[in-house]
Design a protein around this motif. Structure first.
Motif, PDB file in Angstrom:
ATOM      1  N   SER A 135       0.879  -1.145   0.000  1.00  0.00           N
ATOM      2  CA  SER A 135       0.000   0.000   0.000  1.00  0.00           C
ATOM      3  C   SER A 135       0.925   1.204   0.000  1.00  0.00           C
ATOM      4  N   GLY A 136       1.330   1.578  -1.205  1.00  0.00           N
ATOM      5  CA  GLY A 136       2.266   2.693  -1.336  1.00  0.00           C
ATOM      6  C   GLY A 136       1.578   4.001  -1.031  1.00  0.00           C
ATOM      7  N   ALA A 137       2.309   5.077  -1.244  1.00  0.00           N
ATOM      8  CA  ALA A 137       1.724   6.384  -0.987  1.00  0.00           C
ATOM      9  C   ALA A 137       0.677   6.703  -2.045  1.00  0.00           C
ATOM     10  N   GLU A 138       0.946   6.253  -3.287  1.00  0.00           N
ATOM     11  CA  GLU A 138       0.091   6.612  -4.407  1.00  0.00           C
ATOM     12  C   GLU A 138      -1.106   5.695  -4.561  1.00  0.00           C
ATOM     13  N   TYR A 146      -7.641  12.405   3.179  1.00  0.00           N
ATOM     14  CA  TYR A 146      -7.112  13.641   3.771  1.00  0.00           C
ATOM     15  C   TYR A 146      -7.344  14.854   2.884  1.00  0.00           C
ATOM     16  N   LYS A 175      16.279  -0.895  -4.398  1.00  0.00           N
ATOM     17  CA  LYS A 175      16.774  -0.249  -3.180  1.00  0.00           C
ATOM     18  C   LYS A 175      17.451  -1.250  -2.244  1.00  0.00           C
ATOM     19  N   SER A 214      12.864   2.446  -5.142  1.00  0.00           N
ATOM     20  CA  SER A 214      11.715   1.588  -4.813  1.00  0.00           C
ATOM     21  C   SER A 214      10.915   1.276  -6.062  1.00  0.00           C
ATOM     22  N   GLU A 254       3.507  11.673   2.934  1.00  0.00           N
ATOM     23  CA  GLU A 254       3.058  10.279   2.862  1.00  0.00           C
ATOM     24  C   GLU A 254       4.043   9.445   2.040  1.00  0.00           C
ATOM     25  N   ARG A 255       4.560  10.034   0.958  1.00  0.00           N
ATOM     26  CA  ARG A 255       5.500   9.281   0.143  1.00  0.00           C
ATOM     27  C   ARG A 255       6.805   9.032   0.880  1.00  0.00           C
ATOM     28  N   ALA A 283       6.116   6.118   3.113  1.00  0.00           N
ATOM     29  CA  ALA A 283       6.082   4.862   2.366  1.00  0.00           C
ATOM     30  C   ALA A 283       7.490   4.438   1.969  1.00  0.00           C
ATOM     31  N   HIS A 284       8.299   5.410   1.538  1.00  0.00           N
ATOM     32  CA  HIS A 284       9.634   5.078   1.051  1.00  0.00           C
ATOM     33  C   HIS A 284      10.579   4.636   2.171  1.00  0.00           C
TER      34      HIS A 284
END
Lengths: 199, 329
Positions: free
Chosen positions: A10-13, A32, A85, A116, B241-242, B245-246
């Motif tokens: 569940s990545g940021a995007e 958000y 990575k 990543s 948020e990124r 996640a990273h």
């Protein structure tokens, strides 16, 4: 028949799900942010991403094959490998340089070049997550693209100077305007607030 | 009996707030401050420095008197050495050097941005967060790795606070514009699209500010304030948020004066809930510029031996947080 479903990340995007050997990438709503902003970003980014993944592949950069696109979801090929990575070294960094060179030659900006978003599968390095990608042939856009990757080298990997040098070697091999872009990267670095090494 | 910890006096005065505090390992023992409020327009570096020079004696007197009541024995003097307005930094540095020499204790030059982070980590008791640092001049997403706070993303032009203030001034609101914009935005009826600029991990606010100014010609102030905040904060939260996640980190720390904005806090909190991350923000008094953050970071630096001679204590108006060798982690 029972379907096999595994949530990969569940990545940021977006969320990436493996269903019956197929990757489902869906941009779930972000609570958000305002609905208007959220829908605009998700819709635009999904459509553009699918198109760019296919275009990148045509230009010689390994990317997943696209099977289908609907609303905020893309169905595509599953790449079984390891994120760069975890295994990055100078040799791989040079090959990243070659791929990014091909990508930029095709007029594509990835927009989120982090380690990543690169997968080593067998002998090939795949670029994934074109969620922030776009078409642009400007030195500026290419410079920002490379700058983001260098930031990742610096923030996440040791020995980033060697990695940058190796990347540069590869980038020059496949992209004729590499030097213009690398020059611009230096200028972009100096733009962040309070950089001491100005050009 | 508890071993008595060292006490450090810290002085902050990079911009609008002259603030001094004494802290030890466990608490803020004393504090005193005097803020510069421009009569019109925005912050003027020279006027702010004159304010600091005028009120320095009183602020230092007050904080030392309060410290004395609590039996605090000063072991070192810390000051914000940068980044900030040159004239303000020099005023504060002069006072700090004089105090260090007269009390015969070490002098410590603290990076202002790092101090915002360290006070947050201390007060919120959070070990290794991704940090969103938002103030007038600065907007950065940072994360600690291998001896330094690395910058994941930052503004390519102006800080978010500066963007809000600039727009606020144009709209006829008095400085600082941020809190007033937050208030007015609550009465908005609709959102209007404004430029959403995330370039890689970096963001930019100056185009957004111009577009928001232009929008005032045909849209109500309430709607523009609302749209400005929603767009700008969404950009900040997206990059935060990124970074989360990273890096795989599980905590977010909010730092800097714009952190007081409750809509920004709400958005970060929602993002954290949805990612099973934890959201931390210290009390507003410790998010804005304050002396305690300089004193506390000074204490960390003192204990790791990062002290300065007067000769090496020149101010650094362009001091980046990723230049600081973190000797205490």
């Amino acid at each position: 028949m029972e379907m096999k479903r595994v949530m990969l990340t569940s990545g940021a995007e977006a969320t990436i799900e493996l269903r019956d050997g197929i990757i489902l990438k869906s941009r779930a709503p972000k609570r958000y942010r305002l609905k208007e902003i959220d829908e605009r970003l998700r819709r635009e980014r999904t459509k553009i991403e699918a198109k760019l993944i296919a275009e990148a592949r045509k230009s010689g950069v390994p990317t997943p094959i696209i099977y289908d696109v609907m609303n905020c979801e893309i169905q595509m090929e599953y790449i079984d490998g390891v994120q760069l990575k975890h295994v990055l070294d100078a040799n791989l960094s040079e090959r990243i340089g070659e791929l990014v060179g091909l990508l930029h030659t095709a007029g594509i900006i990835h927009g989120d070049l982090t380690t990543s978003n690169m997968i080593l599968a067998g002998e090939r390095i795949y670029l994934i997550d074109f969620g922030l990608a776009y078409f642009d042939q400007s030195t500026e856009a290419r410079g920002v693209d490379v700058h983001v990757l260098f930031q990742t080298f610096e923030s996440t990997h040791g020995g980033h100077e060697t990695l940058i040098k190796a990347f540069t070697r590869g980038y020059r091999k496949t992209f004729k305007d590499a030097d213009d872009v690398l020059q611009r990267v230096k200028e972009i670095e100096s733009r962040g607030r309070y950089r001491t090494e100005r050009l | 009996m508890r071993r008595k910890s060292k006490c450090v006096l810290g002085i902050e005065g990079t911009a609008w707030n002259l603030s001094a505090a004494i802290v030890d390992q466990s608490r803020v023992i004393a504090s005193a401050e005097s803020s510069y409020h421009p009569v019109e327009g925005g912050l003027h570096p020279r006027a702010a420095a004159q304010h600091h020079a005028t009120h320095m004696e009183q602020v230092i007197h007050d904080v030392l008197a309060k410290g004395k009541k609590n039996n605090a024995k000063i072991s070192a003097v810390a000051f914000s050495i940068g980044p900030g307005f040159g004239p303000c930094l020099r005023t504060v540095a002069t006072a700090a050097r004089a105090l260090s020499l007269s009390m015969n204790v070490p002098l410590i030059g603290v990076n202002h941005c790092i101090a915002h982070i360290e006070i947050g980590r201390w007060l919120c008791n959070v070990a290794d967060p991704v940090i969103l640092y938002v103030s007038g001049a600065n907007s950065q997403v940072l994360s600690y790795r291998n001896g330094k706070y690395r910058i994941f993303g930052e503004t390519l032009d102006i800080g978010i606070g500066n963007a809000l203030d600039k727009f606020g001034r144009y709209a006829g609101l008095q400085h600082p514009g941020g809190p007033k914009i937050e208030e007015i935005a609550r009465k908005a009826k609709c959102y209007m699209p404004l430029p959403y600029v995330v370039k890689g991990m970096d963001f930019s606010f100056s185009g957004l500010t111009t577009a928001a100014k232009d929008a005032l010609a045909h849209a109500p102030l309430e709607d523009v304030c609302h749209s400005f905040q929603e767009t700008a904060f969404a950009m900040l939260v997206e990059v935060t948020e990124r970074a989360l996640a990273h890096t795989g980190k599980k905590d977010i720390l909010l730092a800097g004066g714009v952190g007081a904005n409750s809509r920004l806090m709400e958005m970060l909190n929602t993002m954290c809930q949805d990612r099973s991350a934890k959201f931390f923000a210290p009390d507003k008094a410790y998010m804005k510029d304050n002396g305690a953050m300089i004193a506390y970071t000074g204490l960390l630096m003192l204990e790791s031996g990062a002290v300065l001679s007067v000769e090496d204590s020149a101010v650094r108006p362009n001091y980046r947080p990723d230049e600081v060798e973190v000797t205490w982690r």
